[in-house]
Design a protein around this motif. Structure first.
Motif, mmCIF file in Angstrom:
data_model
loop_
_atom_site.group_PDB
_atom_site.id
_atom_site.type_symbol
_atom_site.label_atom_id
_atom_site.label_comp_id
_atom_site.label_asym_id
_atom_site.label_seq_id
_atom_site.Cartn_x
_atom_site.Cartn_y
_atom_site.Cartn_z
ATOM 1 N N ASP A 1 -11.850 11.883 27.943
ATOM 2 C CA ASP A 1 -11.682 12.974 28.453
ATOM 3 C C ASP A 1 -11.020 14.254 27.904
ATOM 4 O O ASP A 1 -11.313 15.510 28.181
ATOM 5 N N TRP A 2 -10.100 13.728 26.964
ATOM 6 C CA TRP A 2 -9.299 14.926 26.315
ATOM 7 C C TRP A 2 -10.442 15.378 25.294
ATOM 8 O O TRP A 2 -10.096 16.620 25.055
ATOM 9 N N LEU A 3 -10.927 14.826 24.759
ATOM 10 C CA LEU A 3 -12.185 15.384 23.793
ATOM 11 C C LEU A 3 -12.965 16.151 24.506
ATOM 12 O O LEU A 3 -13.217 17.619 24.098
ATOM 13 N N LEU B 1 -6.721 13.351 33.122
ATOM 14 C CA LEU B 1 -7.263 13.212 32.103
ATOM 15 C C LEU B 1 -6.689 11.974 31.381
ATOM 16 O O LEU B 1 -5.626 11.832 30.832
ATOM 17 N N LYS B 2 -7.366 10.627 31.636
ATOM 18 C CA LYS B 2 -6.829 9.446 31.209
ATOM 19 C C LYS B 2 -7.262 8.851 29.908
ATOM 20 O O LYS B 2 -6.325 8.249 29.401
ATOM 21 N N THR B 3 -8.366 9.348 29.407
ATOM 22 C CA THR B 3 -8.990 8.569 28.394
ATOM 23 C C THR B 3 -9.337 9.445 27.321
ATOM 24 O O THR B 3 -9.140 10.810 27.313
ATOM 25 N N ALA B 4 -9.262 9.037 26.000
ATOM 26 C CA ALA B 4 -9.773 9.774 24.725
ATOM 27 C C ALA B 4 -10.828 10.788 25.026
ATOM 28 O O ALA B 4 -10.670 11.795 24.521
ATOM 29 N N LEU C 1 -4.112 18.100 34.635
ATOM 30 C CA LEU C 1 -3.834 17.513 33.293
ATOM 31 C C LEU C 1 -3.708 15.879 33.207
ATOM 32 O O LEU C 1 -4.025 15.211 32.575
ATOM 33 N N LYS C 2 -2.976 15.603 34.602
ATOM 34 C CA LYS C 2 -2.750 14.110 34.686
ATOM 35 C C LYS C 2 -4.176 13.429 34.912
ATOM 36 O O LYS C 2 -3.837 12.091 34.866
ATOM 37 N N SER D 1 -5.540 26.363 28.464
ATOM 38 C CA SER D 1 -5.534 25.602 27.782
ATOM 39 C C SER D 1 -6.338 26.022 26.364
ATOM 40 O O SER D 1 -5.695 25.858 25.237
ATOM 41 N N PHE E 1 -12.365 18.010 27.082
ATOM 42 C CA PHE E 1 -11.250 18.985 27.582
ATOM 43 C C PHE E 1 -11.245 20.104 26.482
ATOM 44 O O PHE E 1 -11.133 21.285 26.568
ATOM 45 N N ILE E 2 -11.053 19.483 25.346
ATOM 46 C CA ILE E 2 -10.576 20.490 24.113
ATOM 47 C C ILE E 2 -11.800 21.114 23.352
ATOM 48 O O ILE E 2 -11.754 22.160 22.847
#
Length: 206
Positions: free
Chosen positions: A76-78, A71-74, A68-69, A185, A80-81
């Motif tokens: 990446d998180w998008l 995932l640096k950018t928005a 999880l660490k 997740s 991921f989700i």
């Protein structure tokens, strides 16, 4: 010797998972009068509980947090989700379909899924195939084509299964999400949704 042992263990694991998978397919029928949606909701909760216990016993929490660490950018998180709703829809359909007369349609979707994944791997990622693998895929395609002709049509349920999962795996591969981390997740994010569905539908009191 090690390779042989790993092959044997892999074969046993594959057969066992297939048997358990088929039993879970009938689970919605056994759980009536719960609806397919309620059974799917309970499945998410039980999967999350089981996975949390597994990660705790195997002491893998640090691996989850370490990923999880990264995932640096928005973006990446998008990425991921985004797969989470796809998995949620597949879990729901898997439990809803048998209760509502779409059991064969779901089965046909899972027969088609490996072929769709082969096409994606071959043409999207340029993954090579041996002559034997190509022959096996061709025979599988003929077999499934025969099933489709016998069945007479391809429903939205079948297409939802065989075309729904590939984007999930492609998105997971884009940022190299470890399987346990991704599933943990997904289930965590789905939990508020299924709790609300159980509460509004009376799924806690049946």
């Amino acid at each position: 010797m090690l390779t042989t042992n790993q092959t044997f263990q892999g074969t046993i694991a594959s057969i066992s998972s297939s048997v358990l998978f088929s039993m879970m397919f009938l689970f919605g029928l056994f759980m009536q009068p719960l609806t397919g949606t309620q059974v799917a909701s309970w499945r998410v909760l039980m999967m999350l509980l089981s996975l949390v216990l597994l990660v705790s016993v195997s002491k893998q929490w640090q691996h989850v947090f370490d990923y999880l660490k990264t995932l640096k950018t928005a973006k990446d998180w998008l990425i991921f989700i985004l797969p989470t709703p796809i998995l949620g829809g597949q879990i729901w359909l898997f439990m809803w379909a048998p209760v509502n007369g779409y059991g064969l349609d779901v089965t046909l979707g899972y027969f088609l899924l490996p072929l769709v994944m082969i096409v994606l791997g071959r043409f999207f990622y340029r993954e090579p195939m041996s002559l034997l693998q190509g022959a096996a895929a061709l025979l599988a395609a003929f077999g499934i084509g025969h099933d489709i002709l016998q069945y007479g049509s391809v429903s939205w349920v079948t297409l939802f299964v065989c075309l729904g999962y590939p984007p999930y795996y492609l998105l997971r591969r884009m940022i190299a999400v470890p399987p346990i981390t991704g599933l943990l997740s997904d289930l965590t994010l789905l939990t508020p949704v299924v709790l609300l569905m159980l509460y509004t539908s009376g799924g806690f009191s049946v």
